[in-house]
Design a protein around this motif. Structure first.
Motif, mmCIF file in Angstrom:
data_model
loop_
_atom_site.group_PDB
_atom_site.id
_atom_site.type_symbol
_atom_site.label_atom_id
_atom_site.label_comp_id
_atom_site.label_asym_id
_atom_site.label_seq_id
_atom_site.Cartn_x
_atom_site.Cartn_y
_atom_site.Cartn_z
ATOM 1 N N GLY A 68 -115.255 26.918 -1.236
ATOM 2 C CA GLY A 68 -114.375 25.890 -1.790
ATOM 3 C C GLY A 68 -113.174 26.487 -2.495
ATOM 4 O O GLY A 68 -113.093 27.695 -2.718
ATOM 5 N N THR A 69 -112.226 25.634 -2.803
ATOM 6 C CA THR A 69 -111.057 26.038 -3.566
ATOM 7 C C THR A 69 -110.870 25.112 -4.761
ATOM 8 O O THR A 69 -111.389 24.003 -4.780
ATOM 9 C CB THR A 69 -109.769 26.010 -2.711
ATOM 10 N N VAL A 70 -110.110 25.604 -5.709
ATOM 11 C CA VAL A 70 -109.757 24.826 -6.884
ATOM 12 C C VAL A 70 -108.237 24.699 -6.875
ATOM 13 O O VAL A 70 -107.522 25.685 -6.734
ATOM 14 C CB VAL A 70 -110.229 25.516 -8.180
ATOM 15 N N LYS A 71 -107.762 23.477 -7.023
ATOM 16 C CA LYS A 71 -106.328 23.208 -7.068
ATOM 17 C C LYS A 71 -105.996 22.683 -8.459
ATOM 18 O O LYS A 71 -106.503 21.656 -8.882
ATOM 19 C CB LYS A 71 -105.964 22.171 -6.010
ATOM 20 N N LEU A 72 -105.171 23.427 -9.188
ATOM 21 C CA LEU A 72 -104.786 23.061 -10.542
ATOM 22 C C LEU A 72 -103.336 22.607 -10.510
ATOM 23 O O LEU A 72 -102.464 23.332 -10.029
ATOM 24 C CB LEU A 72 -104.951 24.261 -11.465
ATOM 25 N N ILE A 88 -107.396 18.817 -11.991
ATOM 26 C CA ILE A 88 -108.163 19.873 -11.332
ATOM 27 C C ILE A 88 -108.816 19.218 -10.131
ATOM 28 O O ILE A 88 -109.463 18.176 -10.264
ATOM 29 C CB ILE A 88 -109.252 20.440 -12.260
ATOM 30 N N GLN A 89 -108.641 19.821 -8.965
ATOM 31 C CA GLN A 89 -109.233 19.243 -7.764
ATOM 32 C C GLN A 89 -110.104 20.285 -7.075
ATOM 33 O O GLN A 89 -109.676 21.416 -6.858
ATOM 34 C CB GLN A 89 -108.139 18.773 -6.809
ATOM 35 N N LEU A 90 -111.314 19.899 -6.751
ATOM 36 C CA LEU A 90 -112.233 20.734 -6.001
ATOM 37 C C LEU A 90 -112.123 20.341 -4.536
ATOM 38 O O LEU A 90 -112.235 19.161 -4.195
ATOM 39 C CB LEU A 90 -113.672 20.533 -6.487
ATOM 40 N N VAL A 91 -111.871 21.329 -3.691
ATOM 41 C CA VAL A 91 -111.706 21.073 -2.263
ATOM 42 C C VAL A 91 -112.686 21.949 -1.494
ATOM 43 O O VAL A 91 -112.750 23.160 -1.709
ATOM 44 C CB VAL A 91 -110.258 21.382 -1.803
ATOM 45 N N LYS A 92 -113.434 21.332 -0.611
ATOM 46 C CA LYS A 92 -114.298 22.065 0.314
ATOM 47 C C LYS A 92 -114.223 21.295 1.629
ATOM 48 O O LYS A 92 -114.837 20.247 1.773
ATOM 49 C CB LYS A 92 -115.729 22.160 -0.200
ATOM 50 N N ILE A 93 -113.424 21.756 2.525
ATOM 51 C CA ILE A 93 -113.037 21.113 3.778
ATOM 52 C C ILE A 93 -112.093 19.949 3.472
ATOM 53 O O ILE A 93 -110.990 19.899 3.942
ATOM 54 C CB ILE A 93 -114.227 20.673 4.639
ATOM 55 N N GLU A 144 -98.326 23.518 -8.385
ATOM 56 C CA GLU A 144 -99.720 23.453 -7.956
ATOM 57 C C GLU A 144 -100.185 24.866 -7.650
ATOM 58 O O GLU A 144 -99.527 25.599 -6.913
ATOM 59 C CB GLU A 144 -99.803 22.584 -6.709
ATOM 60 N N ILE A 145 -101.315 25.244 -8.243
ATOM 61 C CA ILE A 145 -101.881 26.576 -8.045
ATOM 62 C C ILE A 145 -103.243 26.412 -7.408
ATOM 63 O O ILE A 145 -104.064 25.628 -7.868
ATOM 64 C CB ILE A 145 -102.006 27.328 -9.377
ATOM 65 N N GLN A 146 -103.474 27.155 -6.351
ATOM 66 C CA GLN A 146 -104.741 27.061 -5.637
ATOM 67 C C GLN A 146 -105.485 28.386 -5.728
ATOM 68 O O GLN A 146 -104.891 29.448 -5.626
ATOM 69 C CB GLN A 146 -104.493 26.707 -4.175
ATOM 70 N N SER A 147 -106.804 28.284 -5.928
ATOM 71 C CA SER A 147 -107.639 29.478 -6.019
ATOM 72 C C SER A 147 -108.940 29.276 -5.279
ATOM 73 O O SER A 147 -109.441 28.161 -5.178
ATOM 74 C CB SER A 147 -107.920 29.812 -7.480
ATOM 75 N N ASP A 148 -109.482 30.353 -4.819
ATOM 76 C CA ASP A 148 -110.792 30.330 -4.188
ATOM 77 C C ASP A 148 -111.836 30.250 -5.292
ATOM 78 O O ASP A 148 -111.722 30.933 -6.313
ATOM 79 C CB ASP A 148 -110.975 31.613 -3.369
ATOM 80 N N ILE A 149 -112.830 29.417 -5.113
ATOM 81 C CA ILE A 149 -113.863 29.249 -6.138
ATOM 82 C C ILE A 149 -114.561 30.572 -6.454
ATOM 83 O O ILE A 149 -115.019 30.781 -7.577
ATOM 84 C CB ILE A 149 -114.889 28.157 -5.741
ATOM 85 N N SER A 150 -114.593 31.494 -5.506
ATOM 86 C CA SER A 150 -115.262 32.776 -5.743
ATOM 87 C C SER A 150 -114.606 33.553 -6.883
ATOM 88 O O SER A 150 -115.267 34.368 -7.528
ATOM 89 C CB SER A 150 -115.289 33.617 -4.466
ATOM 90 N N ALA A 151 -113.330 33.290 -7.154
ATOM 91 C CA ALA A 151 -112.665 33.956 -8.275
ATOM 92 C C ALA A 151 -113.272 33.548 -9.614
ATOM 93 O O ALA A 151 -113.199 34.290 -10.592
ATOM 94 C CB ALA A 151 -111.171 33.647 -8.253
ATOM 95 N N CYS A 157 -105.485 31.065 -6.415
ATOM 96 C CA CYS A 157 -105.788 31.932 -5.297
ATOM 97 C C CYS A 157 -105.457 31.180 -4.031
ATOM 98 O O CYS A 157 -105.152 30.013 -4.044
ATOM 99 C CB CYS A 157 -107.261 32.337 -5.324
ATOM 100 N N GLY A 158 -105.563 31.840 -2.904
ATOM 101 C CA GLY A 158 -105.224 31.241 -1.625
ATOM 102 C C GLY A 158 -103.996 31.928 -1.099
ATOM 103 O O GLY A 158 -103.494 32.880 -1.661
#
Length: 160
Positions: free
Chosen positions: A151-155, A42-47, A122-129, A19-20
């Motif tokens: 936050g987002t998740v980057k795979l 897998i990377q968790l990003v929040k700011i 690289e695929i990015q998604s919003d954690i809400s998904a 997502c993103g």
């Protein structure tokens, strides 16, 4: 924090999400998507990036992968259990330009390819998904979901 990290490991083992958005990027070339793609991190990003972990492949089994069967879709192969049983998820990945749509265990997750070369993606998604599937698969972690809001998740993947 360890419970949150476990949540991401477990959810990401089941999920591929993206997502993103990035309106400035051009559509990735279709030819570079063909083949087998192995999830690596897998990377968790929040700011800022909070945590990066290796994708949780089943130990002593072949690594999980996406195999693109057509220009814009793929089958996901997941190796599970001690005897490496393979589960195939047909239509697990649909791509239209940079937009990605995934059907994971009946849950629809949409997202964006944020970076792609001939050998990496690289695929990015919003954690809400992830929230509906986390609630269904891991109800014991529901109380921690508010901490991840925004936050987002980057795979990340590499081509095999």
């Amino acid at each position: 924090m360890k419970k949150i990290l476990f949540l991401f490991i477990a959810a990401s083992a089941i999920l591929f999400a993206s997502c993103g958005s990035d309106d400035k990027k051009e559509d990735p070339p279709v030819s570079s998507t063909q083949g087998k793609w192995e999830p690596t991190t897998i990377q968790l990003v929040k700011i800022a990036p909070l945590y990066t972990l290796d994708y949780p492949h089943t130990e002593s089994c072949p690594k999980d992968y996406l195999e693109f069967t057509a220009a814009s879709s793929a089958v996901f192969f997941r190796h599970e259990t001690a005897n490496c049983t393979v589960t195939e998820y047909a239509n697990a990945f649909q791509q239209s330009g940079n937009n990605v749509s995934l059907n994971v265990l009946g849950y629809q997750i949409n997202g964006t390819i944020t970076a792609q070369t001939e050998t990496s993606m690289e695929i990015q998604s919003d954690i809400s998904a992830y929230i509906p599937i986390i609630k269904a698969q891991f109800p014991e972690y529901e109380q921690y979901l508010s901490l991840l809001e925004g936050g987002t998740v980057k795979l990340s993947f590499v081509k095999k």
